[in-house]
Enzyme design. Structure first.
Site, PDB file in Angstrom:
ATOM      1  N   GLY A 148     153.354  71.044 -63.871  1.00  0.00           N
ATOM      2  CA  GLY A 148     154.779  71.241 -63.566  1.00  0.00           C
ATOM      3  C   GLY A 148     155.039  71.753 -62.167  1.00  0.00           C
ATOM      4  O   GLY A 148     155.745  72.745 -61.977  1.00  0.00           O
ATOM      5  N   GLY A 160     158.303  73.198 -60.653  1.00  0.00           N
ATOM      6  CA  GLY A 160     158.949  74.353 -61.287  1.00  0.00           C
ATOM      7  C   GLY A 160     158.817  75.647 -60.490  1.00  0.00           C
ATOM      8  O   GLY A 160     157.917  75.825 -59.668  1.00  0.00           O
ATOM      9  N   PHE A 161     159.718  76.571 -60.782  1.00  0.00           N
ATOM     10  CA  PHE A 161     159.835  77.871 -60.102  1.00  0.00           C
ATOM     11  C   PHE A 161     158.538  78.685 -60.239  1.00  0.00           C
ATOM     12  O   PHE A 161     157.923  79.104 -59.248  1.00  0.00           O
ATOM     13  CB  PHE A 161     161.016  78.600 -60.759  1.00  0.00           C
ATOM     14  CG  PHE A 161     161.370  79.948 -60.208  1.00  0.00           C
ATOM     15  CD1 PHE A 161     161.435  80.189 -58.844  1.00  0.00           C
ATOM     16  CD2 PHE A 161     161.710  80.986 -61.085  1.00  0.00           C
ATOM     17  CE1 PHE A 161     161.807  81.441 -58.362  1.00  0.00           C
ATOM     18  CE2 PHE A 161     162.084  82.224 -60.616  1.00  0.00           C
ATOM     19  CZ  PHE A 161     162.126  82.460 -59.252  1.00  0.00           C
ATOM     20  N   ILE A 162     158.095  78.898 -61.462  1.00  0.00           N
ATOM     21  CA  ILE A 162     156.907  79.739 -61.680  1.00  0.00           C
ATOM     22  C   ILE A 162     155.654  79.022 -61.179  1.00  0.00           C
ATOM     23  O   ILE A 162     154.802  79.639 -60.512  1.00  0.00           O
ATOM     24  CB  ILE A 162     156.762  80.097 -63.181  1.00  0.00           C
ATOM     25  CG1 ILE A 162     157.942  80.971 -63.618  1.00  0.00           C
ATOM     26  CG2 ILE A 162     155.434  80.794 -63.460  1.00  0.00           C
ATOM     27  CD1 ILE A 162     157.993  81.273 -65.116  1.00  0.00           C
ATOM     28  N   ALA A 163     155.548  77.732 -61.459  1.00  0.00           N
ATOM     29  CA  ALA A 163     154.361  76.969 -61.036  1.00  0.00           C
ATOM     30  C   ALA A 163     154.193  77.050 -59.519  1.00  0.00           C
ATOM     31  O   ALA A 163     153.084  77.197 -58.996  1.00  0.00           O
ATOM     32  CB  ALA A 163     154.482  75.517 -61.490  1.00  0.00           C
ATOM     33  N   LYS A 213     159.219  77.300 -77.584  1.00  0.00           N
ATOM     34  CA  LYS A 213     158.138  78.133 -77.031  1.00  0.00           C
ATOM     35  C   LYS A 213     157.275  78.710 -78.150  1.00  0.00           C
ATOM     36  O   LYS A 213     156.054  78.815 -78.029  1.00  0.00           O
ATOM     37  CB  LYS A 213     158.716  79.265 -76.171  1.00  0.00           C
ATOM     38  CG  LYS A 213     159.460  78.819 -74.929  1.00  0.00           C
ATOM     39  CD  LYS A 213     158.671  77.900 -74.022  1.00  0.00           C
ATOM     40  CE  LYS A 213     157.562  78.570 -73.262  1.00  0.00           C
ATOM     41  NZ  LYS A 213     156.829  77.591 -72.394  1.00  0.00           N
ATOM     42  N   LEU A 236     162.651  87.316 -68.866  1.00  0.00           N
ATOM     43  CA  LEU A 236     163.484  86.495 -67.985  1.00  0.00           C
ATOM     44  C   LEU A 236     162.995  86.671 -66.546  1.00  0.00           C
ATOM     45  O   LEU A 236     162.871  87.799 -66.069  1.00  0.00           O
ATOM     46  CB  LEU A 236     164.942  86.938 -68.108  1.00  0.00           C
ATOM     47  CG  LEU A 236     165.935  86.094 -67.329  1.00  0.00           C
ATOM     48  CD1 LEU A 236     166.150  84.742 -67.986  1.00  0.00           C
ATOM     49  CD2 LEU A 236     167.269  86.823 -67.195  1.00  0.00           C
ATOM     50  N   ASP A 277     153.267  63.246 -67.670  1.00  0.00           N
ATOM     51  CA  ASP A 277     154.442  63.725 -68.409  1.00  0.00           C
ATOM     52  C   ASP A 277     153.961  64.335 -69.723  1.00  0.00           C
ATOM     53  O   ASP A 277     153.047  63.790 -70.351  1.00  0.00           O
ATOM     54  CB  ASP A 277     155.375  62.523 -68.673  1.00  0.00           C
ATOM     55  CG  ASP A 277     156.733  62.956 -69.192  1.00  0.00           C
ATOM     56  OD1 ASP A 277     156.791  63.706 -70.188  1.00  0.00           O
ATOM     57  OD2 ASP A 277     157.741  62.543 -68.595  1.00  0.00           O
ATOM     58  N   TYR A 301     165.300  76.533 -77.450  1.00  0.00           N
ATOM     59  CA  TYR A 301     164.293  76.900 -76.452  1.00  0.00           C
ATOM     60  C   TYR A 301     163.281  77.879 -77.051  1.00  0.00           C
ATOM     61  O   TYR A 301     162.063  77.674 -76.941  1.00  0.00           O
ATOM     62  CB  TYR A 301     164.958  77.495 -75.205  1.00  0.00           C
ATOM     63  CG  TYR A 301     163.951  78.056 -74.229  1.00  0.00           C
ATOM     64  CD1 TYR A 301     163.112  77.205 -73.506  1.00  0.00           C
ATOM     65  CD2 TYR A 301     163.808  79.440 -74.055  1.00  0.00           C
ATOM     66  CE1 TYR A 301     162.150  77.712 -72.640  1.00  0.00           C
ATOM     67  CE2 TYR A 301     162.856  79.950 -73.181  1.00  0.00           C
ATOM     68  CZ  TYR A 301     162.037  79.090 -72.483  1.00  0.00           C
ATOM     69  OH  TYR A 301     161.073  79.594 -71.634  1.00  0.00           O
TER      70      TYR A 301
HETATM   71  P1  NAP Z   1     161.514  75.336 -64.225  1.00  0.00           P
HETATM   72  O1  NAP Z   1     161.638  75.672 -62.805  1.00  0.00           O
HETATM   73  O2  NAP Z   1     162.658  74.658 -64.914  1.00  0.00           O
HETATM   74  O3  NAP Z   1     160.194  74.487 -64.446  1.00  0.00           O
HETATM   75  C1  NAP Z   1     159.958  73.765 -65.610  1.00  0.00           C
HETATM   76  C2  NAP Z   1     158.890  72.752 -65.276  1.00  0.00           C
HETATM   77  O4  NAP Z   1     158.547  72.018 -66.462  1.00  0.00           O
HETATM   78  C3  NAP Z   1     159.364  71.700 -64.245  1.00  0.00           C
HETATM   79  O5  NAP Z   1     158.314  71.458 -63.351  1.00  0.00           O
HETATM   80  C4  NAP Z   1     159.638  70.493 -65.112  1.00  0.00           C
HETATM   81  O6  NAP Z   1     159.488  69.246 -64.439  1.00  0.00           O
HETATM   82  C5  NAP Z   1     158.527  70.644 -66.141  1.00  0.00           C
HETATM   83  N1  NAP Z   1     158.784  69.781 -67.287  1.00  0.00           N
HETATM   84  C6  NAP Z   1     159.828  69.818 -68.134  1.00  0.00           C
HETATM   85  N2  NAP Z   1     159.715  68.813 -69.039  1.00  0.00           N
HETATM   86  C7  NAP Z   1     158.581  68.144 -68.735  1.00  0.00           C
HETATM   87  C8  NAP Z   1     157.918  67.006 -69.260  1.00  0.00           C
HETATM   88  N3  NAP Z   1     158.396  66.334 -70.318  1.00  0.00           N
HETATM   89  N4  NAP Z   1     156.754  66.597 -68.681  1.00  0.00           N
HETATM   90  C9  NAP Z   1     156.253  67.252 -67.616  1.00  0.00           C
HETATM   91  N5  NAP Z   1     156.837  68.325 -67.050  1.00  0.00           N
HETATM   92  C10 NAP Z   1     157.994  68.764 -67.606  1.00  0.00           C
HETATM   93  O7  NAP Z   1     161.221  76.628 -65.096  1.00  0.00           O
HETATM   94  P2  NAP Z   1     160.275  77.887 -64.842  1.00  0.00           P
HETATM   95  O8  NAP Z   1     161.129  79.065 -64.844  1.00  0.00           O
HETATM   96  O9  NAP Z   1     159.378  77.635 -63.698  1.00  0.00           O
HETATM   97  O10 NAP Z   1     159.447  77.882 -66.200  1.00  0.00           O
HETATM   98  C11 NAP Z   1     158.086  77.526 -66.239  1.00  0.00           C
HETATM   99  C12 NAP Z   1     157.481  77.979 -67.538  1.00  0.00           C
HETATM  100  O11 NAP Z   1     157.719  79.361 -67.730  1.00  0.00           O
HETATM  101  C13 NAP Z   1     158.018  77.295 -68.781  1.00  0.00           C
HETATM  102  O12 NAP Z   1     156.957  77.122 -69.693  1.00  0.00           O
HETATM  103  C14 NAP Z   1     159.013  78.307 -69.331  1.00  0.00           C
HETATM  104  O13 NAP Z   1     159.213  78.152 -70.723  1.00  0.00           O
HETATM  105  C15 NAP Z   1     158.279  79.589 -69.008  1.00  0.00           C
HETATM  106  N6  NAP Z   1     159.127  80.769 -68.938  1.00  0.00           N
HETATM  107  C16 NAP Z   1     160.136  80.832 -68.028  1.00  0.00           C
HETATM  108  C17 NAP Z   1     160.934  81.964 -67.977  1.00  0.00           C
HETATM  109  C18 NAP Z   1     162.058  82.086 -67.000  1.00  0.00           C
HETATM  110  O14 NAP Z   1     162.871  83.008 -67.138  1.00  0.00           O
HETATM  111  N7  NAP Z   1     162.140  81.235 -65.992  1.00  0.00           N
HETATM  112  C19 NAP Z   1     160.697  83.021 -68.863  1.00  0.00           C
HETATM  113  C20 NAP Z   1     159.645  82.934 -69.766  1.00  0.00           C
HETATM  114  C21 NAP Z   1     158.864  81.792 -69.781  1.00  0.00           C
HETATM  115  P3  NAP Z   1     160.767  68.446 -63.841  1.00  0.00           P
HETATM  116  O15 NAP Z   1     161.061  69.088 -62.514  1.00  0.00           O
HETATM  117  O16 NAP Z   1     160.297  67.057 -63.741  1.00  0.00           O
HETATM  118  O17 NAP Z   1     161.889  68.636 -64.830  1.00  0.00           O
END
Ligand code: NAP
Length: 354
Positions: free
Chosen positions: A9, A12-15, A165, A194, A68, A161
């Site tokens: 991913g 994504g923000f965390i990645a 998870k 969060l 994907d 959501y």
């Molecule tokens: P984010 O920026 O929305 O990143 C989500 C990533 O998942 C994006 O790279 C997205 O790719 C990818 N993704 C979604 N559906 C997919 C699919 N079908 N196949 C491949 N990739 C897919 O969110 P984030 O905040 O970085 O979150 C990353 C992780 O941390 C997630 O597992 C989330 O549940 C977990 N998390 C986040 C938070 C928070 O507050 N942000 C809190 C706890 C846990 P696209 O760009 O192509 O959509």
């Protein structure tokens, strides 16, 4: 020769914060995206945020591949040759979809795809990004939540959501159990609260939405909600520590500060940005107004059930075992807001712009 870590991913923000810290720590990074064509700017986006010595090599040290979570294609190639995999990708939409399987299927089946491919390739450790949403939702908030707790996916008050998870993490542990004790591969799970902290560009994860709405004055007041918060830089550091700490095998780690009232965030923003020309809403939003609005908005209905609820969490395990000392609420709030202004996510109202 540096070893390569797979991060799923890469858009994504965390990645992206994980990738920066991995590159700075001397690892090469391979990352998956759903469409390579949509991720052509990734190296340029990360380059300003890595150390100088890494910057000149980033084109070579960061490789983007396509995979994907809803398809088998690409995963064997993605994990090939990696000792460590950080499986971060999972859908995190701003609004819940009509069909909850839009979130559950990619989250759960995607985690299994990554684990199965990793097992086939001889990966040593997978670090899975789960969430506090897999720990304390659909439950009475009547005790101190620890890594022993699980969200209740059968509760009517849990959203799609949190369900996605919880089911994804449960499926991952179930898969690991099916491998048996002789397996070479192990799993570590990080359960962030969060996530706030600096954006790297003008795109933001939905977790920054509350700060954006407050800065843009898109809300009339602040609901009585609390969130266990954590800075994205600390989440990334936790992933790296989880990757290399031998004793972390088979453990899940809550990665969050104690829950903070949303109003405390609004007050921090008001103190800092008020004198700069921002009109930050800080008054408490009465519950009856939210109840009224929730009659017309399904997502709000789920939020209403959280109003006034405490959320006590014990985050001592990650501090003790992975050595994490998280940034405080003020730092993560202001770094989120500053980056939102810098990248034009919210309007710059500071005097220089007026
Ligand atoms: P984010 O920026 O929305 O990143 C989500 C990533 O998942 C994006 O790279 C997205 O790719 C990818 N993704 C979604 N559906 C997919 C699919 N079908 N196949 C491949 N990739 C897919 O969110 P984030 O905040 O970085 O979150 C990353 C992780 O941390 C997630 O597992 C989330 O549940 C977990 N998390 C986040 C938070 C928070 O507050 N942000 C809190 C706890 C846990 P696209 O760009 O192509 O959509």
């Amino acid at each position: 020769m540096p070893e390569t870590v797979l991060v799923t991913g890469g858009t994504g923000f965390i990645a992206q914060h994980c990738m920066i810290q991995l590159l700075d720590a001397g690892y090469d990074v391979r990352t998956t995206v759903r469409s390579v064509a949509r991720a052509t700017g990734l190296t340029a986006l990360l380059a300003p945020h890595v150390g100088e010595s890494v910057r000149s090599q980033i084109d070579r040290r960061l490789v983007v591949v396509e995979a994907d979570l809803t398809s088998d294609a690409g995963w064997d190639e993605a994990v090939a040759g990696c000792r460590f995999v950080l499986h971060v990708a999972s859908p995190l939409p701003l609004a819940m979809p009509k069909d909850e399987s839009d979130l559950i299927v990619p989250a759960r089946d995607g985690s299994l795809r990554v684990l199965e491919a990793s097992q086939r390739a001889g990966v040593q450790r997978v670090v899975l990004t789960s969430s506090i949403a897999a720990i304390g939702y659909g439950r009475e908030r009547d005790h101190l939540f620890t890594e022993e707790d699980w969200s209740n996916v059968d509760s009517p008050s849990i959203d799609a959501y949190a369900k996605s998870k919880t089911l994804a993490e449960r499926a991952a542990w179930e898969f690991m159990r099916s491998l048996g004790p002789s397996s070479r591969m192990d799993l570590v799970v990080i359960n962030p609260g969060l996530v706030l902290g600096p954006l790297l560009a003008g795109e933001w994860s939905s977790s920054g939405e509350a700060i954006k709405k407050i800065l843009d004055r898109k809300v009339p007041g602040i609901p009585d909600l609390v969130f266990p918060l954590i800075d994205v830089r600390d989440v990334a550091a936790a992933h790296l520590a989880a990757m290399t700490t031998r004793s972390a095998a088979g453990q899940r780690y809550i990665c969050a500060l104690d829950a903070v009232p949303l109003r405390e965030i609004a007050l921090i923003l008001a103190r800092h940005y008020g004198p700069l020309g921002y009109k930050i809403p800080t008054r408490r939003l009465p519950k009856f107004l939210l109840r009224l609005a929730a009659l017309f908005d399904h997502d709000l209905r789920l939020v209403v059930s959280e109003i006034g609820q405490p959320f006590l969490i014990d985050s001592s395990k990650i501090r003790r075992e992975l050595g994490l000392s998280p940034r405080d609420v003020k730092e993560m709030t202001l770094s989120t807001a500053d980056s939102m202004i810098r990248y034009g996510v919210v309007r710059d109202r500071t005097p220089a712009d007026q």
